[in-house]
Design a protein around this motif. Structure first.
Motif, PDB file in Angstrom:
ATOM      1  N   HIS A 231       7.782  -8.985  17.700  1.00 29.56           N
ATOM      2  CA  HIS A 231       8.475  -7.747  17.363  1.00 29.56           C
ATOM      3  C   HIS A 231       9.057  -7.027  18.578  1.00 29.56           C
ATOM      4  N   GLY A 232       8.703  -7.461  19.758  1.00 28.33           N
ATOM      5  CA  GLY A 232       9.245  -6.828  20.959  1.00 28.33           C
ATOM      6  C   GLY A 232       8.694  -5.441  21.218  1.00 28.33           C
ATOM      7  N   THR A 233       7.650  -5.054  20.495  1.00 32.06           N
ATOM      8  CA  THR A 233       7.084  -3.719  20.656  1.00 32.06           C
ATOM      9  C   THR A 233       5.935  -3.756  21.654  1.00 32.06           C
ATOM     10  N   ARG A 234       5.745  -2.670  22.349  1.00 35.61           N
ATOM     11  CA  ARG A 234       4.637  -2.554  23.299  1.00 35.61           C
ATOM     12  C   ARG A 234       3.324  -2.590  22.499  1.00 35.61           C
ATOM     13  N   LEU A 235       2.364  -3.335  22.954  1.00 42.78           N
ATOM     14  CA  LEU A 235       1.101  -3.462  22.221  1.00 42.78           C
ATOM     15  C   LEU A 235       0.109  -2.395  22.665  1.00 42.78           C
ATOM     16  N   GLY A 236      -0.674  -1.919  21.685  1.00 44.29           N
ATOM     17  CA  GLY A 236      -1.732  -0.973  22.023  1.00 44.29           C
ATOM     18  C   GLY A 236      -2.990  -1.731  22.426  1.00 44.29           C
ATOM     19  N   ASP A 237      -3.703  -1.165  23.384  1.00 48.37           N
ATOM     20  CA  ASP A 237      -4.969  -1.766  23.816  1.00 48.37           C
ATOM     21  C   ASP A 237      -6.054  -1.296  22.850  1.00 48.37           C
ATOM     22  N   ALA A 238      -6.684  -2.219  22.140  1.00 53.17           N
ATOM     23  CA  ALA A 238      -7.678  -1.865  21.122  1.00 53.17           C
ATOM     24  C   ALA A 238      -9.091  -2.159  21.619  1.00 53.17           C
ATOM     25  N   GLY A 239      -9.272  -2.162  22.917  1.00 55.54           N
ATOM     26  CA  GLY A 239     -10.621  -2.313  23.462  1.00 55.54           C
ATOM     27  C   GLY A 239     -10.911  -3.722  23.924  1.00 55.54           C
ATOM     28  N   PRO A 240     -12.119  -3.928  24.424  1.00 53.09           N
ATOM     29  CA  PRO A 240     -12.454  -5.264  24.930  1.00 53.09           C
ATOM     30  C   PRO A 240     -12.417  -6.299  23.812  1.00 53.09           C
ATOM     31  N   ARG A 241     -11.976  -7.484  24.128  1.00 54.04           N
ATOM     32  CA  ARG A 241     -11.965  -8.568  23.156  1.00 54.04           C
ATOM     33  C   ARG A 241     -13.403  -9.006  22.898  1.00 54.04           C
ATOM     34  N   PRO A 242     -13.757  -9.244  21.627  1.00 49.64           N
ATOM     35  CA  PRO A 242     -15.130  -9.700  21.348  1.00 49.64           C
ATOM     36  C   PRO A 242     -15.422 -11.017  22.065  1.00 49.64           C
ATOM     37  N   ARG A 243     -16.670 -11.179  22.425  1.00 44.35           N
ATOM     38  CA  ARG A 243     -17.056 -12.441  23.065  1.00 44.35           C
ATOM     39  C   ARG A 243     -16.879 -13.598  22.089  1.00 44.35           C
ATOM     40  N   SER A 244     -16.709 -14.777  22.637  1.00 42.49           N
ATOM     41  CA  SER A 244     -16.665 -15.968  21.784  1.00 42.49           C
ATOM     42  C   SER A 244     -17.197 -17.150  22.586  1.00 42.49           C
ATOM     43  N   ARG A 299     -27.444 -23.743  11.982  1.00 41.45           N
ATOM     44  CA  ARG A 299     -26.601 -22.551  12.064  1.00 41.45           C
ATOM     45  C   ARG A 299     -26.504 -22.137  13.529  1.00 41.45           C
ATOM     46  N   PHE A 300     -25.300 -21.798  13.958  1.00 42.19           N
ATOM     47  CA  PHE A 300     -25.089 -21.320  15.333  1.00 42.19           C
ATOM     48  C   PHE A 300     -24.679 -19.859  15.283  1.00 42.19           C
ATOM     49  N   GLU A 301     -25.296 -19.067  16.168  1.00 45.97           N
ATOM     50  CA  GLU A 301     -24.919 -17.653  16.274  1.00 45.97           C
ATOM     51  C   GLU A 301     -24.686 -17.318  17.730  1.00 45.97           C
ATOM     52  N   LEU A 302     -23.827 -16.343  17.934  1.00 49.42           N
ATOM     53  CA  LEU A 302     -23.614 -15.836  19.289  1.00 49.42           C
ATOM     54  C   LEU A 302     -24.252 -14.456  19.346  1.00 49.42           C
ATOM     55  N   ARG A 303     -25.239 -14.300  20.243  1.00 50.02           N
ATOM     56  CA  ARG A 303     -25.892 -12.994  20.388  1.00 50.02           C
ATOM     57  C   ARG A 303     -25.935 -12.619  21.856  1.00 50.02           C
ATOM     58  N   VAL A 304     -25.307 -11.516  22.180  1.00 48.70           N
ATOM     59  CA  VAL A 304     -25.210 -11.034  23.567  1.00 48.70           C
ATOM     60  C   VAL A 304     -24.830 -12.192  24.505  1.00 48.70           C
ATOM     61  N   GLY A 305     -23.853 -12.962  24.045  1.00 52.52           N
ATOM     62  CA  GLY A 305     -23.329 -14.016  24.909  1.00 52.52           C
ATOM     63  C   GLY A 305     -24.128 -15.303  24.892  1.00 52.52           C
ATOM     64  N   GLU A 306     -25.264 -15.311  24.191  1.00 51.32           N
ATOM     65  CA  GLU A 306     -26.042 -16.552  24.142  1.00 51.32           C
ATOM     66  C   GLU A 306     -25.844 -17.255  22.800  1.00 51.32           C
ATOM     67  N   VAL A 307     -25.794 -18.577  22.867  1.00 50.28           N
ATOM     68  CA  VAL A 307     -25.670 -19.352  21.629  1.00 50.28           C
ATOM     69  C   VAL A 307     -27.080 -19.669  21.129  1.00 50.28           C
TER      70      VAL A 307
END
Ligand SMILES: [Zn+2]
Length: 385
Positions: A231-244, A299-307
């Motif tokens: 869209h060519g529009t300036r993007l808003g910063d919506a905070g830190p990206r969630p960990r993955s 089942r795999f979960e991500l918790r505080v950066g740990e798998v």
């Protein structure tokens, strides 16, 4: 025949992604579909994207290697495609699986630079220089698909070699991908999703795809400002990206697919998990493996950066600490037991069926592929003639 073609298109759909954690190479879709001499067929064919992805999978020795496709908007109404193909490309555009642009320019090179991915293109190297001359000069970063005996092969634009090489994300890319971004345009398929608020997109509500902010594509930089490439529009910063975290399933010595964990999105892996987003292994297993492995197995979960891995099976699993294949090192993981997946650790559901971080999974097959596979591996998809 028609049915076969839609099956192939569905298979290709599973291999286009703008998720920076999953994409393995960048292509210009308009260019790829017109590589007429790859198959000598119609002027434009979406199946050529499958052929190129197939070649990439062979080259990377992995079963499923998604590509980041940049698409000129004109392609959505390209009369050289079949109506079915146009419909499929529009769906990919609506779902944000591909990046649709009015003027792609050198966005393909920008994405490759930001994400550290190879580019697959036959545009001449001197036509590619511009803002990213060094990218073009690096061996393995810009490769041209060319016709080969068993399907397309790659040749390097500079120097020799045919192996696509991934690099590190550029500093700008790392910075952009540490934040999540919001496009002001209602219903933006790339930087919308959740919390867009109001807008005029109510009619399209059913079409809105739940896109995890962890999988957002990289913004484009215009004068250093993060901008929506669509869209060519300036993007808003919506905070830190969630960990993955990215994990990979290896069956019979070959990585079959990668998947992404976020703190909001755990993943269940098994023969045929019921859970949405479950990772289905059934198609790669022989009868014995299929009997042993539960529908939902781990089942795999991500918790505080740990798998964290939890066994949810009937028969239990095993951990191979540091990826050791020595039987004495194998630690059983009993049903309902959990464990932090340490660096180098592999979860083993059955001999030859393992899950770990893709870069830590040892290459080469400790078990002959035929011992766990239901049938010969279809490296990607076979194209109907
Ligand atoms: Zn946008």
């Amino acid at each position: 025949m028609r049915f076969e073609i839609s099956k192939v298109l569905d298979a290709i759909e599973g291999r286009v992604s703008t998720d920076p954690s999953l994409a393995r190479a960048v292509v210009d879709l308009a260019e790829v579909i017109r590589y007429q001499d790859l198959d000598g067929g119609r002027p434009a064919s979406l199946l050529r994207l499958g052929m190129v992805i197939d070649a990439l999978a062979r080259e990377m020795e992995e079963d499923s290697v998604p590509v980041y496709a940049v698409v000129h908007r004109a392609l959505l109404s390209d009369a050289d495609l079949t109506s079915n193909e146009r419909m499929v490309v529009r769906r990919w555009a609506d779902d944000g699986l591909v990046e649709v642009l009015d003027n792609p320019g050198d966005r393909m090179l920008e994405v490759a630079d930001l994400l550290g991915l190879p580019v697959l293109t036959r545009v001449r190297a001197d036509g590619l220089r511009g803002r990213y001359p060094w990218l073009v000069e690096q061996a393995g970063r810009v490769l041209a698909p060319v016709p080969g005996a068993g399907g397309p092969a790659f040749v390097a634009h500079v120097g020799g070699g045919h192996t696509p090489v991934a690099g590190d994300r550029s500093p700008a890319g790392a910075k952009l991908l540490s934040r999540q971004w919001r496009c002001a345009e209602p219903g933006c398929a790339l930087f919308g999703g959740g919390g867009g608020g109001g807008g005029g997109a109510f009619a399209d509500l059913a079409r809105v795809v739940e896109r995890s902010p962890a999988g957002q594509p990289p913004p484009t930089l215009r004068g250093g400002v993060p901008t929506c490439p669509r869209h060519g529009t300036r993007l808003g910063d919506a905070g830190p990206r969630p960990r993955s975290a990215v994990l990979a399933v290896r069956v019979g010595g070959l990585i079959r697919r990668r998947f992404v964990l976020t703190e909001d999105q755990p993943a269940v892996v098994g023969r045929a998990p019921d859970q949405a987003g479950g990772i289905v292994l059934g198609q790669w297993l022989n009868d014995e493996a299929r009997r042993w492995i539960s529908r939902s197995h781990v089942r795999f979960e991500l918790r505080v950066g740990e798998v964290i891995v939890t066994d949810v099976s009937t028969n239990g699993s095993g951990i191979r600490p540091g990826g050791s294949m020595a039987e004495a090192d194998r630690v059983p993981l009993a049903p309902q037991q959990s464990r932090v997946l340490a660096e180098g650790d592999m979860v083993e559901l059955y001999p030859g069926v393992q899950i770990g971080r893709p870069d830590e999974l040892p290459t080469g097959a400790p078990y002959t592929p035929t011992s766990v596979m239901a049938e010969a591996p279809t490296m990607a998809m076979r194209l109907p003639r």
